[in-house]
Motif scaffolding. Structure first.
Motif, PDB file in Angstrom:
ATOM      1  N   TYR A  31       0.686  -1.334   0.259  1.00 64.42           N
ATOM      2  CA  TYR A  31       0.053  -0.066   0.053  1.00 64.42           C
ATOM      3  C   TYR A  31       0.765   1.252   0.118  1.00 64.42           C
ATOM      4  CZ  TYR A  31      -2.906   3.838   1.997  1.00 64.42           C
ATOM      5  OH  TYR A  31      -3.592   4.944   2.273  1.00 64.42           O
ATOM      6  N   ASN A  32       1.928   1.188   0.937  1.00 64.55           N
ATOM      7  CA  ASN A  32       2.784   2.542   1.066  1.00 64.55           C
ATOM      8  C   ASN A  32       3.380   2.718  -0.454  1.00 64.55           C
ATOM      9  OD1 ASN A  32       2.134   2.879   3.455  1.00 64.55           O
ATOM     10  ND2 ASN A  32       3.857   1.893   4.277  1.00 64.55           N
ATOM     11  N   ILE A  33       3.969   1.733  -1.135  1.00 67.57           N
ATOM     12  CA  ILE A  33       4.877   1.752  -2.339  1.00 67.57           C
ATOM     13  C   ILE A  33       3.787   2.406  -3.427  1.00 67.57           C
ATOM     14  CG2 ILE A  33       5.850   0.730  -4.021  1.00 67.57           C
ATOM     15  CD1 ILE A  33       7.349  -0.836  -2.101  1.00 67.57           C
ATOM     16  N   GLY A  34       2.484   1.895  -3.364  1.00 71.92           N
ATOM     17  CA  GLY A  34       1.480   2.098  -4.210  1.00 71.92           C
ATOM     18  C   GLY A  34       1.037   3.800  -4.245  1.00 71.92           C
ATOM     19  N   LYS A  35       0.969   4.098  -2.927  1.00 72.29           N
ATOM     20  CA  LYS A  35       0.509   5.380  -2.362  1.00 72.29           C
ATOM     21  C   LYS A  35       1.612   6.531  -3.001  1.00 72.29           C
ATOM     22  CE  LYS A  35       0.858   6.804   1.520  1.00 72.29           C
ATOM     23  NZ  LYS A  35       0.576   7.223   3.093  1.00 72.29           N
ATOM     24  N   SER A  36       2.999   5.862  -2.679  1.00 71.00           N
ATOM     25  CA  SER A  36       4.064   7.061  -3.059  1.00 71.00           C
ATOM     26  C   SER A  36       4.179   7.122  -4.536  1.00 71.00           C
ATOM     27  CB  SER A  36       5.296   6.476  -2.284  1.00 71.00           C
ATOM     28  OG  SER A  36       5.663   5.089  -2.778  1.00 71.00           O
ATOM     29  N   GLN A  37       3.872   6.147  -5.197  1.00 70.91           N
ATOM     30  CA  GLN A  37       4.142   6.118  -6.505  1.00 70.91           C
ATOM     31  C   GLN A  37       2.715   6.785  -7.202  1.00 70.91           C
ATOM     32  OE1 GLN A  37       6.499   4.295  -8.543  1.00 70.91           O
ATOM     33  NE2 GLN A  37       5.701   5.726 -10.106  1.00 70.91           N
ATOM     34  N   ALA A  38       1.830   6.892  -6.639  1.00 74.55           N
ATOM     35  CA  ALA A  38       0.654   7.598  -7.060  1.00 74.55           C
ATOM     36  C   ALA A  38       0.716   9.175  -6.673  1.00 74.55           C
ATOM     37  CB  ALA A  38      -0.619   7.280  -6.342  1.00 74.55           C
ATOM     38  N   TYR A  39       1.218   9.373  -5.646  1.00 72.68           N
ATOM     39  CA  TYR A  39       1.775  10.903  -5.389  1.00 72.68           C
ATOM     40  C   TYR A  39       2.845  11.248  -6.250  1.00 72.68           C
ATOM     41  CZ  TYR A  39      -0.747  10.317  -0.963  1.00 72.68           C
ATOM     42  OH  TYR A  39      -1.816  10.236   0.082  1.00 72.68           O
ATOM     43  N   HIS A  40       3.943  10.643  -6.569  1.00 69.77           N
ATOM     44  CA  HIS A  40       5.037  10.980  -7.706  1.00 69.77           C
ATOM     45  C   HIS A  40       4.172  11.331  -8.897  1.00 69.77           C
ATOM     46  CE1 HIS A  40       9.268  11.108  -8.890  1.00 69.77           C
ATOM     47  NE2 HIS A  40       8.685  10.451  -9.821  1.00 69.77           N
ATOM     48  N   ASP A  41       3.557  10.330  -9.426  1.00 71.27           N
ATOM     49  CA  ASP A  41       2.884  10.625 -10.621  1.00 71.27           C
ATOM     50  C   ASP A  41       2.212  11.810 -10.771  1.00 71.27           C
ATOM     51  OD1 ASP A  41       2.218   7.060 -11.511  1.00 71.27           O
ATOM     52  OD2 ASP A  41       3.843   8.321 -11.596  1.00 71.27           O
ATOM     53  N   GLN A  42       1.473  12.132  -9.671  1.00 78.03           N
ATOM     54  CA  GLN A  42       0.421  13.392  -9.493  1.00 78.03           C
ATOM     55  C   GLN A  42       1.483  14.526  -9.765  1.00 78.03           C
ATOM     56  OE1 GLN A  42      -2.595  13.781 -10.060  1.00 78.03           O
ATOM     57  NE2 GLN A  42      -3.595  15.442  -8.910  1.00 78.03           N
ATOM     58  N   ALA A  43       2.570  14.426  -8.916  1.00 79.33           N
ATOM     59  CA  ALA A  43       3.390  15.545  -8.892  1.00 79.33           C
ATOM     60  C   ALA A  43       3.880  15.907 -10.226  1.00 79.33           C
ATOM     61  CB  ALA A  43       4.518  15.426  -8.055  1.00 79.33           C
ATOM     62  N   ARG A  44       4.157  14.774 -10.984  1.00 73.87           N
ATOM     63  CA  ARG A  44       4.743  14.777 -12.582  1.00 73.87           C
ATOM     64  C   ARG A  44       3.671  15.691 -13.228  1.00 73.87           C
ATOM     65  NH1 ARG A  44       6.704   9.941 -13.576  1.00 73.87           N
ATOM     66  NH2 ARG A  44       4.640   9.175 -14.349  1.00 73.87           N
ATOM     67  N   GLN A  45       2.277  15.353 -13.193  1.00 79.37           N
ATOM     68  CA  GLN A  45       1.458  15.817 -13.796  1.00 79.37           C
ATOM     69  C   GLN A  45       1.337  17.119 -13.579  1.00 79.37           C
ATOM     70  OE1 GLN A  45      -0.101  14.337 -16.440  1.00 79.37           O
ATOM     71  NE2 GLN A  45       0.812  12.507 -15.964  1.00 79.37           N
ATOM     72  N   ILE A  46       1.332  17.541 -12.391  1.00 75.29           N
ATOM     73  CA  ILE A  46       1.408  18.885 -12.035  1.00 75.29           C
ATOM     74  C   ILE A  46       2.614  20.034 -12.537  1.00 75.29           C
ATOM     75  CG2 ILE A  46       1.350  20.729  -9.936  1.00 75.29           C
ATOM     76  CD1 ILE A  46      -0.103  18.625  -8.473  1.00 75.29           C
TER      77      ILE A  46
END
Lengths: 140, 192
Positions: A31-46
């Motif tokens: 869960y933690n790794i999936g969450k961190s990856q999602a946050y990283h992807d969102q930061a890239r989109q931003i």
């Protein structure tokens, strides 16, 4: 004889408990790794959106001043700045866009080119960040 | 005495194993229903998201007046776009309507002036929220209201829920909840 059964039963419970703890730990790690990856992807989109803001800022003016700005969007933040390093002609500009989301940061660097009508992206790449990649692998 | 302890011990162990198996079975079934509901809700967002994206990408076709958003509210948008490629701009209107009969969720409607005389079409049901945020060229807010110009990009977020509550576990502390899926995108229409 009966005592051995009790001991065996107790041992069985301990083994099952250890497995349960192990499964829970693994589940939490996934869960933690999936969450961190999602946050990283969102930061890239931003960060990409910030790059688009920078392009819009320069518009169709060949002599436009270098863009800069700070915008809150998508529950995150983006800061974009333009510069013209040595060796870059006046018809080109470099834009650095930093997207931040829930503590994760991604930096996008784009080279803009004036094509005679407006400023367009010539090339764009994501700046590698060892610290961010380490955070992703650890899921922190 | 030893035999009694053997019997009691084996019964306890057998009961514990059965309890674990039953608990696992219930947990797996709950997880299956929750994941299925989540997958279904995510699927429900695909088509509305694609249509909204395609429409907004064409926003602002025509002379300067067509680049003004007639309605630029946080949950409603009306703009001009040439959807059918006939060099004439249509009016596209997105808004949330009242919940259909028997539902507690709102519905997303899309009305295009050239389709069925502008009759609204129900694009999605079980909508939790629809958010539009409008930006100027440099990323500053363009504000909301009627007849807003200088809009260069639009952020859209669509949240859709399941039509029934889903239980994610067992026990007194577990509260059934609606499963949500959301889609968001920041669009830069070329014509604005």
């Amino acid at each position: 004889m009966g005592t051995s059964k009790i001991v065996m039963g107790a041992g069985l419970c301990v083994i099952i408990g250890l497995y349960a703890v192990g499964f829970n730990t693994a589940d939490q790690a996934v869960y933690n790794i999936g969450k961190s990856q999602a946050y990283h992807d969102q930061a890239r989109q931003i960060a990409y959106v910030g790059m688009r803001f920078a392009i819009g800022d320069m518009g169709s003016n060949s002599g436009a001043s270098l863009p800069s700005g700070n915008v809150n969007l998508m529950s995150g933040n983006v800061t974009y700045t333009g510069d013209r390093p040595a060796g870059v002609s006046n018809s080109q500009a470099r834009v650095t866009s930093v997207g931040t989301y829930n503590g994760y940061q991604v930096t996008i660097v784009a080279i803009l080119q004036y094509n005679g009508v407006k400023w367009v992206v010539q090339r764009v790449y994501q700046k590698p960040d060892a610290v961010e990649y380490s955070r992703l692998s650890l899921g922190s | 005495m030893g035999v009694m302890i053997d019997i009691i011990g084996s019964t306890i162990i057998r009961g514990a194993i059965i309890l674990v198996i039953l608990n696992l079975n219930v947990s797996l079934n709950n997880a299956l229903s929750e994941k299925t509901a989540r997958a279904a809700v995510k699927q429900k967002t695909v088509v509305p998201a694609q249509i909204i994206t395609d429409d907004i990408r064409l926003a602002g076709f025509g002379p300067t007046t067509s680049k003004v958003f007639a309605i630029a509210k946080s949950d409603e948008a009306q703009f001009s776009a040439d959807l059918d490629g006939d060099s004439a701009a249509e009016t596209v209107h997105y808004y949330l309507g009242p919940p259909p009969a028997g539902s507690t969720h709102r519905a997303l409607y899309r009305a295009v002036s050239s389709i069925n005389g502008g009759t609204p079409f129900e694009l999605a049901r079980d909508v939790d929220s629809l958010i539009f945020i409008y930006y100027k060229v440099d990323g500053t807010s363009a504000g909301t209201g009627l007849n807003i110009d200088n809009i260069k990009s639009i952020y859209v977020k669509l949240v859709i829920e399941s039509n029934a509550m889903v239980s994610e576990g067992i026990g007194a502390g577990n509260t059934p909840q609606y499963v949500k899926a959301y889609w968001e995108r920041h669009l830069f229409p070329q014509n604005l």
